[in-house]
Design a protein around this motif. Structure first.
Motif, PDB file in Angstrom:
ATOM      1  N   THR A   1      42.697  40.009  42.506  1.00  0.00           N
ATOM      2  CA  THR A   1      41.514  40.379  43.281  1.00  0.00           C
ATOM      3  C   THR A   1      40.887  41.643  42.716  1.00  0.00           C
TER       4      THR A   1
ATOM      5  N   ASN B   1      40.298  35.204  48.782  1.00  0.00           N
ATOM      6  CA  ASN B   1      41.309  34.163  48.610  1.00  0.00           C
ATOM      7  C   ASN B   1      41.709  33.565  49.960  1.00  0.00           C
TER       8      ASN B   1
ATOM      9  N   ASP C   1      39.173  40.546  49.940  1.00  0.00           N
ATOM     10  CA  ASP C   1      39.873  39.479  49.224  1.00  0.00           C
ATOM     11  C   ASP C   1      39.417  38.143  49.794  1.00  0.00           C
TER      12      ASP C   1
ATOM     13  N   VAL D   1      47.204  35.551  42.027  1.00  0.00           N
ATOM     14  CA  VAL D   1      45.897  35.782  42.635  1.00  0.00           C
ATOM     15  C   VAL D   1      45.485  37.206  42.312  1.00  0.00           C
TER      16      VAL D   1
ATOM     17  N   VAL E   1      50.046  38.025  44.993  1.00  0.00           N
ATOM     18  CA  VAL E   1      48.719  38.589  45.234  1.00  0.00           C
ATOM     19  C   VAL E   1      48.691  40.067  44.862  1.00  0.00           C
TER      20      VAL E   1
ATOM     21  N   ARG F   1      38.242  36.629  43.994  1.00  0.00           N
ATOM     22  CA  ARG F   1      39.596  36.312  43.576  1.00  0.00           C
ATOM     23  C   ARG F   1      39.566  35.401  42.360  1.00  0.00           C
TER      24      ARG F   1
ATOM     25  N   GLU G   1      45.938  43.503  43.220  1.00  0.00           N
ATOM     26  CA  GLU G   1      44.616  44.016  42.877  1.00  0.00           C
ATOM     27  C   GLU G   1      44.549  44.344  41.382  1.00  0.00           C
TER      28      GLU G   1
END
Length: 330
Positions: free
Chosen positions: A121, A274, A272, A119, A16, A127, A18
């Motif tokens: 974001t 997700n 987020d 993932v 995960v 996401r 950004e």
């Protein structure tokens, strides 16, 4: 009953991080969707980012759901497939930490590559996922634990398995065992792309109907070929005894078999999204299998989802789940 929820689905380790809009454009990543990719494509994206261990999270849609239910105090089991590599060991340890049973162990996990989901974001909290399924693409009937299903109140399947012939066969086999033993069948559509591009396969899984269905507004309209929520939810009565339609910032609407229940959202600063739907399903299923009404379970699910979207990653910590539960129970 030994288990509240028996889940089947993909086992993925989420990475995960950004990104900005430019990153998605520069790397030709379609925003807002879950896209299946080959390993070399995923590796190129990883190479463009400074990945570190702190970005690793246990993932997979149904896995997120059963972990959530377990964190709230439910008893859960998960059937999945990981390899004996570093990511597979991480995933199995994560299940154990969250008190989710599974028949896989670090000694019985096969050789191969554990699936990973990147993932990404963006600042608007949306996401975008690029997923390399790895060994979980071979998820099959062999991973099903018949005895564990028989000892469960619900079997819960994720829609992400639908594109895979062996995964779809496993879903159908699990549902067959469940129905033959009085175990209720729950299903999540998981993602609009699963309904849009694999509708025939999804209809095969739904069959003559399920006991409990989870979807969002877009998925509901896609599956029922309708143009608005009111028409979609009436049409869903034909394929699900009960269902929950999540509506993002507008909360959710739940059909309890008799009436519709509007669930309000909790105002948060979303960073987020997700895992929001997975969390909703997990909290909701914990609620209805542990003495709470559909309205109470919906309120719990809404609050839990608001907490998960206000941080990065698809899950809460166990202490956070306890705080959510304590807040609602007063």
């Amino acid at each position: 009953m030994k288990y509240d929820v028996y889940g089947i689905g993909n086992a993925l380790v989420d990475l995960v991080f950004e990104v900005d809009e430019k990153f998605l454009l520069d790397h030709n990543v379609e925003k807002g969707l879950m896209t299946l990719v080959e390993e070399d494509r995923q590796n190129k994206l990883i190479g463009a980012i400074d990945i570190n261990e702190n970005m690793m999270k246990g993932g997979g849609s149904a896995a997120n759901t059963v972990v959530a239910a377990s964190q709230f105090g439910g008893k859960c089991y998960y059937s999945c497939k990981v390899s004996n590599d570093e990511f597979g060991q991480f995933f199995l340890k994560d299940l154990a930490t969250n008190d989710v049973d599974t028949k896989l162990t670090k000694d019985t996990a096969p050789d191969g590559i554990t699936g990973k989901c990147l993932v990404m974001t963006t600042p608007d909290a949306e996401r975008t996922m690029n997923t390399f399924l790895g060994i979980t693409s071979d998820f099959s009937v062999a991973e099903i634990d018949e005895e564990a299903i028989k000892q469960s109140e619900y079997i819960y399947s994720e829609g992400y398995l639908v594109p895979s012939p062996s995964g779809r066969e496993a879903m159908l086999k699990g549902m067959e065992i469940a129905r033959a033993n009085g175990v209720k069948v729950a299903l999540s559509f998981s993602d609009p792309s699963m309904v849009k591009f694999f509708k025939k396969e999804m209809e095969e899984v739904v069959g003559e109907g399920v006991d409990l269905l989870f979807c969002n507004e877009e998925e509901a309209m896609l599956y029922t070929d309708t143009d608005n929520l009111l028409e979609a939810r009436e049409a869903l009565k034909k394929v699900a005894n009960r269902f929950a339609i999540t509506l993002g910032k507008n909360g959710a609407t739940i059909f309890d078999g008799d009436t519709f229940i509007d669930i309000e959202s909790y105002e948060v600063n979303a960073i987020d999204t997700n895992g929001a739907g997975d969390m909703f399903a997990g909290a909701f299923m914990f609620g209805i299998t542990n003495g709470h009404s559909y309205a109470e379970a919906g309120k719990l699910a809404s609050l839990a989802s608001s907490k998960v979207v206000s941080q990065f990653g698809p899950r809460l910590e166990t202490a956070q789940a306890k705080d959510v539960l304590d807040h609602l129970l007063g």
